[in-house]
Each structure stands twice: as C-alpha cells, then as structure tokens.
Design a protein around this motif. Structure first.
Motif, PDB file in Angstrom:
ATOM      1  N   GLU A  37      23.300  -0.440  14.986  1.00 58.04           N
ATOM      2  CA  GLU A  37      23.121  -1.706  15.690  1.00 58.04           C
ATOM      3  C   GLU A  37      22.590  -2.734  14.706  1.00 58.04           C
ATOM      4  O   GLU A  37      21.627  -2.487  13.993  1.00 58.04           O
ATOM      5  N   LEU A  38      23.260  -3.882  14.677  1.00 54.22           N
ATOM      6  CA  LEU A  38      22.810  -4.999  13.869  1.00 54.22           C
ATOM      7  C   LEU A  38      22.078  -5.952  14.797  1.00 54.22           C
ATOM      8  O   LEU A  38      22.662  -6.439  15.767  1.00 54.22           O
ATOM      9  N   ASP A  39      20.809  -6.203  14.512  1.00 54.95           N
ATOM     10  CA  ASP A  39      20.004  -7.037  15.413  1.00 54.95           C
ATOM     11  C   ASP A  39      20.578  -8.439  15.536  1.00 54.95           C
ATOM     12  O   ASP A  39      20.791  -8.939  16.631  1.00 54.95           O
ATOM     13  N   ILE A  40      20.814  -9.085  14.382  1.00 55.18           N
ATOM     14  CA  ILE A  40      21.344 -10.451  14.381  1.00 55.18           C
ATOM     15  C   ILE A  40      22.353 -10.587  13.258  1.00 55.18           C
ATOM     16  O   ILE A  40      22.104 -10.149  12.138  1.00 55.18           O
ATOM     17  N   ILE A  41      23.486 -11.187  13.578  1.00 54.60           N
ATOM     18  CA  ILE A  41      24.453 -11.587  12.554  1.00 54.60           C
ATOM     19  C   ILE A  41      24.483 -13.106  12.598  1.00 54.60           C
ATOM     20  O   ILE A  41      24.762 -13.697  13.639  1.00 54.60           O
ATOM     21  N   ALA A  42      24.140 -13.712  11.468  1.00 55.48           N
ATOM     22  CA  ALA A  42      24.050 -15.173  11.408  1.00 55.48           C
ATOM     23  C   ALA A  42      24.833 -15.670  10.200  1.00 55.48           C
ATOM     24  O   ALA A  42      25.025 -14.944   9.225  1.00 55.48           O
ATOM     25  N   ARG A  43      25.257 -16.916  10.286  1.00 51.97           N
ATOM     26  CA  ARG A  43      26.044 -17.490   9.198  1.00 51.97           C
ATOM     27  C   ARG A  43      25.480 -18.833   8.780  1.00 51.97           C
ATOM     28  O   ARG A  43      25.072 -19.643   9.621  1.00 51.97           O
ATOM     29  N   LYS A  44      25.439 -19.028   7.482  1.00 51.61           N
ATOM     30  CA  LYS A  44      25.041 -20.312   6.909  1.00 51.61           C
ATOM     31  C   LYS A  44      25.991 -20.557   5.746  1.00 51.61           C
ATOM     32  O   LYS A  44      25.949 -19.842   4.748  1.00 51.61           O
ATOM     33  N   ALA A  49      24.607 -13.440   7.072  1.00 56.31           N
ATOM     34  CA  ALA A  49      23.335 -12.729   6.981  1.00 56.31           C
ATOM     35  C   ALA A  49      23.256 -11.677   8.080  1.00 56.31           C
ATOM     36  O   ALA A  49      23.358 -11.999   9.261  1.00 56.31           O
ATOM     37  N   ILE A  50      23.111 -10.448   7.657  1.00 51.55           N
ATOM     38  CA  ILE A  50      22.885  -9.341   8.580  1.00 51.55           C
ATOM     39  C   ILE A  50      21.370  -9.171   8.627  1.00 51.55           C
ATOM     40  O   ILE A  50      20.745  -8.835   7.621  1.00 51.55           O
ATOM     41  N   VAL A  51      20.771  -9.429   9.780  1.00 48.36           N
ATOM     42  CA  VAL A  51      19.317  -9.516   9.866  1.00 48.36           C
ATOM     43  C   VAL A  51      18.756  -8.381  10.711  1.00 48.36           C
ATOM     44  O   VAL A  51      19.095  -8.238  11.888  1.00 48.36           O
ATOM     45  N   GLU A  52      17.906  -7.591  10.100  1.00 49.94           N
ATOM     46  CA  GLU A  52      17.153  -6.552  10.792  1.00 49.94           C
ATOM     47  C   GLU A  52      15.799  -7.160  11.155  1.00 49.94           C
ATOM     48  O   GLU A  52      15.119  -7.736  10.308  1.00 49.94           O
ATOM     49  N   VAL A  53      15.428  -7.050  12.421  1.00 47.89           N
ATOM     50  CA  VAL A  53      14.176  -7.634  12.895  1.00 47.89           C
ATOM     51  C   VAL A  53      13.163  -6.518  13.125  1.00 47.89           C
ATOM     52  O   VAL A  53      13.464  -5.526  13.791  1.00 47.89           O
ATOM     53  N   ASP A  96      19.157  -9.184   5.306  1.00 50.26           N
ATOM     54  CA  ASP A  96      17.821  -9.761   5.367  1.00 50.26           C
ATOM     55  C   ASP A  96      16.962  -8.971   6.353  1.00 50.26           C
ATOM     56  O   ASP A  96      17.479  -8.280   7.234  1.00 50.26           O
ATOM     57  N   ILE A  97      15.667  -9.121   6.196  1.00 47.53           N
ATOM     58  CA  ILE A  97      14.717  -8.581   7.167  1.00 47.53           C
ATOM     59  C   ILE A  97      13.818  -9.725   7.604  1.00 47.53           C
ATOM     60  O   ILE A  97      13.321 -10.485   6.776  1.00 47.53           O
ATOM     61  N   ILE A  98      13.663  -9.858   8.900  1.00 46.61           N
ATOM     62  CA  ILE A  98      12.682 -10.793   9.439  1.00 46.61           C
ATOM     63  C   ILE A  98      11.619  -9.965  10.143  1.00 46.61           C
ATOM     64  O   ILE A  98      11.940  -9.136  10.996  1.00 46.61           O
ATOM     65  N   LEU A 112      12.655 -12.169   4.638  1.00 51.59           N
ATOM     66  CA  LEU A 112      12.932 -11.573   3.336  1.00 51.59           C
ATOM     67  C   LEU A 112      14.445 -11.548   3.147  1.00 51.59           C
ATOM     68  O   LEU A 112      15.154 -10.779   3.810  1.00 51.59           O
ATOM     69  N   LYS A 113      14.938 -12.417   2.269  1.00 54.46           N
ATOM     70  CA  LYS A 113      16.375 -12.482   2.000  1.00 54.46           C
ATOM     71  C   LYS A 113      16.744 -11.419   0.979  1.00 54.46           C
ATOM     72  O   LYS A 113      15.930 -11.053   0.131  1.00 54.46           O
ATOM     73  N   ASP A 114      18.002 -10.959   1.045  1.00 55.79           N
ATOM     74  CA  ASP A 114      18.486  -9.917   0.121  1.00 55.79           C
ATOM     75  C   ASP A 114      17.532  -8.731   0.093  1.00 55.79           C
ATOM     76  O   ASP A 114      17.193  -8.216  -0.968  1.00 55.79           O
ATOM     77  N   ALA A 115      17.125  -8.276   1.239  1.00 56.02           N
ATOM     78  CA  ALA A 115      16.075  -7.269   1.354  1.00 56.02           C
ATOM     79  C   ALA A 115      16.420  -5.945   0.684  1.00 56.02           C
ATOM     80  O   ALA A 115      15.529  -5.274   0.180  1.00 56.02           O
ATOM     81  N   PHE A 116      17.667  -5.569   0.638  1.00 56.79           N
ATOM     82  CA  PHE A 116      18.004  -4.260   0.104  1.00 56.79           C
ATOM     83  C   PHE A 116      17.852  -4.194  -1.403  1.00 56.79           C
ATOM     84  O   PHE A 116      17.835  -3.122  -1.986  1.00 56.79           O
ATOM     85  N   TYR A 117      17.713  -5.330  -2.061  1.00 53.03           N
ATOM     86  CA  TYR A 117      17.452  -5.309  -3.499  1.00 53.03           C
ATOM     87  C   TYR A 117      16.065  -4.771  -3.798  1.00 53.03           C
ATOM     88  O   TYR A 117      15.779  -4.388  -4.920  1.00 53.03           O
TER      89      TYR A 117
END
Length: 119
Positions: A37-44, A49-53, A96-98, A112-117
């Motif tokens: 499950e992807l919490d939020i998928i957002a675009r800029k 941005a695949i965002v885990e909350v 990302d992680i918020i 936190l952008k690019d969190a997996f790095y």
C-alpha cells in the motif's frame, strides 16, 4: 476504531495538506497493489513522489530505518512501478517519508525527500 488508527488517519491528512501547500498535486491516496500500500502518490512537475506517512507520538519515537525495512522498500517499489506502468507515466519517481509527530499536544510535520538514499 483505536486511537492509533485515528491518529494515523490524521497524520495522512496532515501529510496530504502539507504536500498541497508545497505545490504537489495528490494523484491518489492508499493505492494498493498485491500486498503493498502506498500512502500517498503525489506529483510536482515531472516528479512522482511516493510518500510513506509515519505518525508518532513522543512516547513512541523510533528511527525511520526501523519502521521501513528492506522488505517494505521492495513492496513500495513494486507498487510504485505498477502505478507508473498502469498509468503510462514518463516521470522521475522519488520515495519520500513524511513523519507527523505529536509532542505535548502539538503536531509537527517533517518531510524527508529521497528517503531511501538514507538506508
């Protein structure tokens, strides 16, 4: 529904509001693919941005690396790939992680952008 579930929903809404305030368009919330499950998928612009909350209170603070392990990362990447393919997108994908943290009745949001790095 337990208080932790309610706080989790509040955290996801705060994360969504935060992203909107920072110029992101929300594509979908709670996208599911197989066991992921992807919490939020957002675009800029051209970034998806695949965002885990992660919502935490000061009594339960853990390192993000403990909350998101390699198995979780693999599931998130698989689901993100499926979303990109099924929507025929040509974008840069970023994970990302918020975190929404409750301390003494106050809520704060950290992005936190690019969190997996960092793993």
């Amino acid at each position: 529904m337990g208080n932790h579930n309610e706080f989790g929903k509040l955290g996801e809404q705060m994360a969504t509001d935060f992203l909107l305030e920072h110029g992101y368009k929300i594509c979908v919330r709670n996208y599911r693919y197989l066991k992921a499950e992807l919490d939020i998928i957002a675009r800029k612009e051209r970034i998806l941005a695949i965002v885990e909350v992660k919502s935490r209170n000061n009594r339960f603070l853990e390192d993000v690396s403990d909350a998101i392990n390699q198995k979780k990362i693999k599931l998130l990447v698989m689901a993100a790939d499926q979303y990109v393919v099924e929507n025929n997108l040509d974008v840069e994908v970023r994970f990302d992680i918020i975190t929404v943290i409750k301390k003494g009745g106050k809520l704060s949001v950290e992005h936190l952008k690019d969190a997996f790095y960092y793993f």
